[in-house]
Design a protein around this motif. Structure first.
Motif, PDB file in Angstrom:
ATOM      1  N   SER A 213       0.862  -1.270  -0.014  1.00  8.01           N
ATOM      2  CA  SER A 213      -0.079   0.179  -0.197  1.00  8.01           C
ATOM      3  C   SER A 213       0.766   1.200  -0.054  1.00  8.01           C
ATOM      4  CB  SER A 213      -1.011   0.085   1.037  1.00  8.01           C
ATOM      5  OG  SER A 213      -0.074   0.065   2.453  1.00  8.01           O
ATOM      6  N   GLY A 214       1.734   1.370   0.827  1.00  8.44           N
ATOM      7  CA  GLY A 214       3.044   2.484   0.707  1.00  8.44           C
ATOM      8  C   GLY A 214       2.227   3.586   1.670  1.00  8.44           C
ATOM      9  N   THR A 215       0.946   3.439   2.187  1.00  3.83           N
ATOM     10  CA  THR A 215       0.421   4.523   2.793  1.00  3.83           C
ATOM     11  C   THR A 215       0.343   4.133   4.493  1.00  3.83           C
ATOM     12  OG1 THR A 215      -1.550   3.152   2.654  1.00  3.83           O
ATOM     13  CG2 THR A 215      -1.182   4.901   0.820  1.00  3.83           C
ATOM     14  N   ILE A 216       0.914   3.492   5.120  1.00  9.04           N
ATOM     15  CA  ILE A 216       0.795   3.469   6.532  1.00  9.04           C
ATOM     16  C   ILE A 216       1.795   4.418   7.030  1.00  9.04           C
ATOM     17  CG2 ILE A 216       0.978   1.885   8.397  1.00  9.04           C
ATOM     18  CD1 ILE A 216       0.282  -0.340   6.673  1.00  9.04           C
ATOM     19  N   ALA A 217       1.524   5.297   7.588  1.00  8.22           N
ATOM     20  CA  ALA A 217       2.241   6.512   8.002  1.00  8.22           C
ATOM     21  C   ALA A 217       2.396   6.324   9.669  1.00  8.22           C
ATOM     22  CB  ALA A 217       1.719   7.827   7.911  1.00  8.22           C
ATOM     23  N   TYR A 218       1.323   5.355  10.176  1.00  8.96           N
ATOM     24  CA  TYR A 218       1.726   5.357  11.835  1.00  8.96           C
ATOM     25  C   TYR A 218       1.194   3.816  12.017  1.00  8.96           C
ATOM     26  CZ  TYR A 218       0.341  10.356  11.460  1.00  8.96           C
ATOM     27  OH  TYR A 218       0.446  11.595  11.171  1.00  8.96           O
ATOM     28  N   HIS A 219       1.999   3.084  12.979  1.00  9.30           N
ATOM     29  CA  HIS A 219       1.719   1.799  12.999  1.00  9.30           C
ATOM     30  C   HIS A 219       0.966   2.009  14.331  1.00  9.30           C
ATOM     31  CE1 HIS A 219       3.743   0.012   9.836  1.00  9.30           C
ATOM     32  NE2 HIS A 219       4.938   0.559  10.214  1.00  9.30           N
ATOM     33  N   HIS A 220      -0.304   1.421  14.305  1.00 10.90           N
ATOM     34  CA  HIS A 220      -1.200   1.505  15.782  1.00 10.90           C
ATOM     35  C   HIS A 220      -1.437   0.069  16.390  1.00 10.90           C
ATOM     36  CE1 HIS A 220      -4.383   4.344  17.872  1.00 10.90           C
ATOM     37  NE2 HIS A 220      -3.743   3.704  18.622  1.00 10.90           N
ATOM     38  N   VAL A 221      -0.915  -0.446  17.281  1.00 11.86           N
ATOM     39  CA  VAL A 221      -1.277  -1.834  17.661  1.00 11.86           C
ATOM     40  C   VAL A 221      -1.465  -1.824  19.145  1.00 11.86           C
ATOM     41  CG1 VAL A 221       0.217  -2.487  15.894  1.00 11.86           C
ATOM     42  CG2 VAL A 221       1.318  -2.101  17.970  1.00 11.86           C
ATOM     43  N   TRP A 222      -1.958  -3.098  19.545  1.00 11.59           N
ATOM     44  CA  TRP A 222      -2.061  -3.529  20.782  1.00 11.59           C
ATOM     45  C   TRP A 222      -0.934  -4.108  21.280  1.00 11.59           C
ATOM     46  CZ3 TRP A 222      -5.650  -1.123  23.591  1.00 11.59           C
ATOM     47  CH2 TRP A 222      -6.725  -0.516  22.947  1.00 11.59           C
ATOM     48  N   LEU A 223      -0.179  -4.033  22.404  1.00 13.98           N
ATOM     49  CA  LEU A 223       0.722  -4.602  22.879  1.00 13.98           C
ATOM     50  C   LEU A 223       0.681  -5.190  24.032  1.00 13.98           C
ATOM     51  CD1 LEU A 223       3.915  -2.112  22.196  1.00 13.98           C
ATOM     52  CD2 LEU A 223       2.978  -3.978  20.700  1.00 13.98           C
ATOM     53  N   VAL A 224       1.088  -6.465  24.184  1.00 16.81           N
ATOM     54  CA  VAL A 224       0.822  -7.067  25.501  1.00 16.81           C
ATOM     55  C   VAL A 224       2.238  -7.791  25.968  1.00 16.81           C
ATOM     56  CG1 VAL A 224      -1.701  -7.882  25.312  1.00 16.81           C
ATOM     57  CG2 VAL A 224      -0.231  -9.329  24.326  1.00 16.81           C
ATOM     58  N   LYS A 225       2.440  -8.123  27.130  1.00 17.64           N
ATOM     59  CA  LYS A 225       3.507  -9.262  27.635  1.00 17.64           C
ATOM     60  C   LYS A 225       3.646 -10.366  26.795  1.00 17.64           C
ATOM     61  CE  LYS A 225       3.983  -7.121  32.313  1.00 17.64           C
ATOM     62  NZ  LYS A 225       5.333  -6.753  32.614  1.00 17.64           N
ATOM     63  N   ASN A 226       4.700 -10.838  26.559  1.00 16.23           N
ATOM     64  CA  ASN A 226       4.798 -12.141  25.817  1.00 16.23           C
ATOM     65  C   ASN A 226       4.102 -13.115  26.442  1.00 16.23           C
ATOM     66  OD1 ASN A 226       6.363 -12.126  23.571  1.00 16.23           O
ATOM     67  ND2 ASN A 226       8.320 -11.923  24.518  1.00 16.23           N
ATOM     68  N   LYS A 227       4.119 -13.339  27.667  1.00 17.82           N
ATOM     69  CA  LYS A 227       3.495 -14.495  28.280  1.00 17.82           C
ATOM     70  C   LYS A 227       1.876 -14.360  28.535  1.00 17.82           C
ATOM     71  CE  LYS A 227       7.646 -15.784  30.900  1.00 17.82           C
ATOM     72  NZ  LYS A 227       8.156 -16.080  32.249  1.00 17.82           N
ATOM     73  N   ASN A 228       1.275 -13.217  28.133  1.00 16.22           N
ATOM     74  CA  ASN A 228       0.044 -12.966  28.437  1.00 16.22           C
ATOM     75  C   ASN A 228      -0.900 -13.549  27.140  1.00 16.22           C
ATOM     76  OD1 ASN A 228      -2.664 -12.084  28.498  1.00 16.22           O
ATOM     77  ND2 ASN A 228      -2.091  -9.949  28.565  1.00 16.22           N
ATOM     78  N   ASN A 229      -1.634 -14.712  27.290  1.00 22.99           N
ATOM     79  CA  ASN A 229      -2.225 -15.550  26.359  1.00 22.99           C
ATOM     80  C   ASN A 229      -3.917 -15.167  26.350  1.00 22.99           C
ATOM     81  OD1 ASN A 229       0.018 -16.772  25.091  1.00 22.99           O
ATOM     82  ND2 ASN A 229       0.025 -18.178  27.022  1.00 22.99           N
TER      83      ASN A 229
END
Length: 229
Positions: A213-229
Motif C-alpha cells: 500500500s505504501g500508505t501506513i504513516a503510523y503503526h497503531h497496535v495493541w501490545l501485551v506481555k509475551n506470556k499474556n495469552n
C-alpha cells in the motif's frame, strides 16, 4: 492536556467521590518513572506518538513494560517508515542547508527546501504526506509553522516498518496482540496471491501489506506481555 483532564474530573467529582477510584496527575518524563511508586501496575497504558520522540525508544518501552500488569495491554502508536517516505529526505536537506550547525534548521531554511522540491521528489509524490494536516497548514495562508516544526525541524524522531515494530516489542519482552485498525494490514490481490499470503503468520502478511500500500504513516497496535495469552 492536564488542565483539560482535571476539568473533566471536577465535572464528575460527585460520582468519583462515591467510588474507590483514585487519580494521580503526574507530569514527568517516561525515563524518570522507573524509580517512582505509582501505586501498582497498570491494566491499560496509552502511549500514542510518544516513544518515537525519545533518544532511546527501546528504553522507554521497557519502562512501560515494567509498569504493565501481566494481563494488561498498551495502546501503542509509532511512526511508519514507508508511509512517511520523503519526510526524512527533506529533513536531511534542511540540515545540509543549515550546514549541520544544530539539530534544528530555521523556519526559513525549511521553507526554502520545501519551495525548491521538483515534481520528481518523494516528498512531493507522497499523497499521504501532502494531504496531512502538517503540510496543509503550511500551504494555507495562515502560514502555520506547527507542521514544519513537527515534520521537518523535529530534532528527535524515528520511524519503523511493522517488522521493526514487532522486533521492538519482542526486545522488551512484549508482542503485538493485534492492530488497532486491522484493515490497514490486509493485502490485496488475486485469489492465488491471497491464498499464499493467508498461509503465512500475521506479521509477514502485515509486512507485505505495508510494502504493497505504501500508505501506513503510523503503526497503531495493541501490545501485551509475551506470556499474556
Amino acid at each position: 492536556s492536564l488542565n483539560v483532564a482535571k476539568a473533566r474530573i471536577r465535572k464528575h467529582k460527585k460520582t468519583l467521590k462515591n467510588s474507590s477510584v483514585k487519580i494521580l496527575f503526574l507530569k514527568a518524563s517516561i525515563s524518570n518513572l522507573a524509580d517512582r511508586d505509582l501505586g501498582g501496575l497498570f491494566h491499560y497504558i496509552n502511549c500514542v506518538g510518544v516513544l518515537h520522540h525519545m533518544p532511546n525508544p527501546q528504553h522507554g518501552l521497557s519502562i512501560l513494560e515494567s509498569f504493565l500488569h501481566p494481563n494488561g495491554g498498551i495502546n501503542f502508536m509509532i511512526y511508519g517508515k514507508i508511509g512517511r517516505t520523503g519526510i526524512y529526505h527533506v529533513r536531511k536537506m534542511a540540515r545540509i542547508l543549515n550546514n549541520d550547525q544544530n539539530d534544528m534548521p530555521t523556519i526559513i531554511e525549511s521553507k526554502d527546501v520545501l519551495d525548491s522540491l521538483p515534481s520528481t521528489n518523494f516528498f512531493v509524490n507522497n499523497k499521504m504526506v501532502q494531504e496531512s494536516v502538517d503540510v496543509q497548514d503550511f500551504l494555507s495562508e495562515a502560514s502555520n509553522h506547527v507542521g514544519i516544526n513537527d515534520m521537518i525541524r523535529n530534532p528527535c524522531d524515528i520511524a519503523m516498518t511493522i517488522d521493526e515494530v514487532n522486533q521492538f516489542a519482542l526486545n522488551s519482552n512484549m508482542r503485538i496482540l493485534a492492530p488497532v485498525f486491522p484493515k490497514d494490514y490486509e493485502p490485496k490481490g488475486n485469489q492465488n496471491l491471497l491464498s499464499k499470503l493467508n498461509s503465512l503468520e500475521w506479521i509477514k502478511r502485515a509486512a507485505f501489506s505495508e510494502l504493497q500500500s505504501g500508505t501506513i504513516a503510523y503503526h497503531h497496535v495493541w501490545l501485551v506481555k509475551n506470556k499474556n495469552n
